[in-house]
Design a protein around this motif. Sequence first.
Motif, PDB file in Angstrom:
ATOM      1  N   ILE A 137       0.847  -1.194   0.000  1.00  0.00           N
ATOM      2  CA  ILE A 137       0.000   0.000   0.000  1.00  0.00           C
ATOM      3  C   ILE A 137       0.882   1.244   0.000  1.00  0.00           C
ATOM      4  O   ILE A 137       1.895   1.296   0.699  1.00  0.00           O
ATOM      5  CB  ILE A 137      -0.929   0.024   1.232  1.00  0.00           C
ATOM      6  N   VAL A 138       0.502   2.230  -0.797  1.00  0.00           N
ATOM      7  CA  VAL A 138       1.131   3.553  -0.756  1.00  0.00           C
ATOM      8  C   VAL A 138       0.013   4.591  -0.670  1.00  0.00           C
ATOM      9  O   VAL A 138      -0.914   4.587  -1.486  1.00  0.00           O
ATOM     10  CB  VAL A 138       2.003   3.823  -1.999  1.00  0.00           C
ATOM     11  N   GLU A 153      -1.045  -2.805  -4.293  1.00  0.00           N
ATOM     12  CA  GLU A 153      -0.388  -3.789  -5.152  1.00  0.00           C
ATOM     13  C   GLU A 153       0.201  -3.158  -6.417  1.00  0.00           C
ATOM     14  O   GLU A 153       1.028  -2.275  -6.325  1.00  0.00           O
ATOM     15  CB  GLU A 153      -1.367  -4.922  -5.473  1.00  0.00           C
ATOM     16  N   GLU A 154      -0.238  -3.555  -7.623  1.00  0.00           N
ATOM     17  CA  GLU A 154       0.346  -3.012  -8.854  1.00  0.00           C
ATOM     18  C   GLU A 154       0.220  -1.497  -8.927  1.00  0.00           C
ATOM     19  O   GLU A 154       1.038  -0.822  -9.552  1.00  0.00           O
ATOM     20  CB  GLU A 154      -0.313  -3.642 -10.091  1.00  0.00           C
ATOM     21  N   GLY A 155      -0.803  -0.964  -8.272  1.00  0.00           N
ATOM     22  CA  GLY A 155      -0.980   0.486  -8.259  1.00  0.00           C
ATOM     23  C   GLY A 155       0.158   1.213  -7.572  1.00  0.00           C
ATOM     24  O   GLY A 155       0.468   2.360  -7.908  1.00  0.00           O
ATOM     25  N   THR A 156       0.812   0.549  -6.607  1.00  0.00           N
ATOM     26  CA  THR A 156       1.928   1.184  -5.899  1.00  0.00           C
ATOM     27  C   THR A 156       3.130   1.371  -6.819  1.00  0.00           C
ATOM     28  O   THR A 156       3.975   2.235  -6.573  1.00  0.00           O
ATOM     29  CB  THR A 156       2.359   0.351  -4.671  1.00  0.00           C
ATOM     30  N   GLU A 157       3.213   0.555  -7.869  1.00  0.00           N
ATOM     31  CA  GLU A 157       4.298   0.690  -8.842  1.00  0.00           C
ATOM     32  C   GLU A 157       3.909   1.669  -9.953  1.00  0.00           C
ATOM     33  O   GLU A 157       4.714   2.490 -10.388  1.00  0.00           O
ATOM     34  CB  GLU A 157       4.643  -0.679  -9.419  1.00  0.00           C
ATOM     35  N   SER A 158       2.650   1.593 -10.383  1.00  0.00           N
ATOM     36  CA  SER A 158       2.198   2.463 -11.473  1.00  0.00           C
ATOM     37  C   SER A 158       2.197   3.931 -11.084  1.00  0.00           C
ATOM     38  O   SER A 158       2.390   4.807 -11.937  1.00  0.00           O
ATOM     39  CB  SER A 158       0.789   2.047 -11.920  1.00  0.00           C
ATOM     40  N   ILE A 159       1.981   4.234  -9.809  1.00  0.00           N
ATOM     41  CA  ILE A 159       1.863   5.634  -9.391  1.00  0.00           C
ATOM     42  C   ILE A 159       3.138   6.420  -9.691  1.00  0.00           C
ATOM     43  O   ILE A 159       3.103   7.642  -9.882  1.00  0.00           O
ATOM     44  CB  ILE A 159       1.501   5.729  -7.886  1.00  0.00           C
ATOM     45  N   GLY A 160       4.272   5.720  -9.782  1.00  0.00           N
ATOM     46  CA  GLY A 160       5.525   6.398 -10.109  1.00  0.00           C
ATOM     47  C   GLY A 160       5.480   7.099 -11.455  1.00  0.00           C
ATOM     48  O   GLY A 160       6.160   8.117 -11.662  1.00  0.00           O
ATOM     49  N   LYS A 161       4.659   6.577 -12.388  1.00  0.00           N
ATOM     50  CA  LYS A 161       4.546   7.196 -13.714  1.00  0.00           C
ATOM     51  C   LYS A 161       4.006   8.618 -13.616  1.00  0.00           C
ATOM     52  O   LYS A 161       4.392   9.493 -14.389  1.00  0.00           O
ATOM     53  CB  LYS A 161       3.622   6.357 -14.603  1.00  0.00           C
ATOM     54  N   PHE A 162       3.100   8.823 -12.663  1.00  0.00           N
ATOM     55  CA  PHE A 162       2.524  10.159 -12.493  1.00  0.00           C
ATOM     56  C   PHE A 162       3.600  11.165 -12.105  1.00  0.00           C
ATOM     57  O   PHE A 162       3.665  12.276 -12.644  1.00  0.00           O
ATOM     58  CB  PHE A 162       1.417  10.114 -11.442  1.00  0.00           C
TER      59      PHE A 162
END
Length: 229
Positions: free
Chosen positions: A6-7, A70-79
């Motif tokens: 979780i982030v 989950e995968e969202g914690t990695e994808s958020i870096g794109k923002f």
Amino acid sequence: MGNTKIVTIRFKNIISPTDIEAFRGAVVNALKDKDILFHNHNLTDKGFRYSYPLIQYKRINRRAAIFCLEEGTESIGKFFLDSDLTLNLNGKIHQFEVESVKAHKHLIQIWNSNIRYTIRKWLALNQENYEFFDTLESVAEKSAFLENILKANILSFAKGLNIFFEKQVECKITRLSEPRITLYKNVKMTIFDAEFLTNVSIPDYAGLGKGVSVGYGVTVRKKEKENNK
């Protein structure tokens, strides 16, 4: 059971409850690659991602926030790679500023004792089950009906994270607000605030029910001595 990543990102910027969808739109528009996890729409075939949203937009203590699992914690870096945090909300330019970033893991499982939670702006009823709910006469009948829906919401949340329980999920609503009307996807819907007990450990700010990607159904563990100011 699952140890879920979780982030939670909190911004200093104050937003109104009606700004949450615009906040999501502003974040999506800032992306070069329109990652489906940010909006749950498939832009190529105009379909939807029907799984539990792994990036959710919130209003926490009146301020904008993004909750990722989950995968969202990695994808958020794109923002943060694509954006300088200058966001367009409803035609107005705002410079967003991060207040805090909290990364942790949460063990989602069934426990031997119940945990007390609050849930805010819970979109429990669709048009079909609202009509049935409206025919129920007693408070006990209405509570039992909503408890079954809440239990299904918890199971759906867990399934979306690929977590499946071997034991029975327990759920009991201990306090329920009067129903209120909100406009969700341009449709008038009924929302509730509630307190409930469950034997499932739910991470703070996870959404349950409909509309969780835009701030509905926000669930928080209730502290023993909660300051309600």
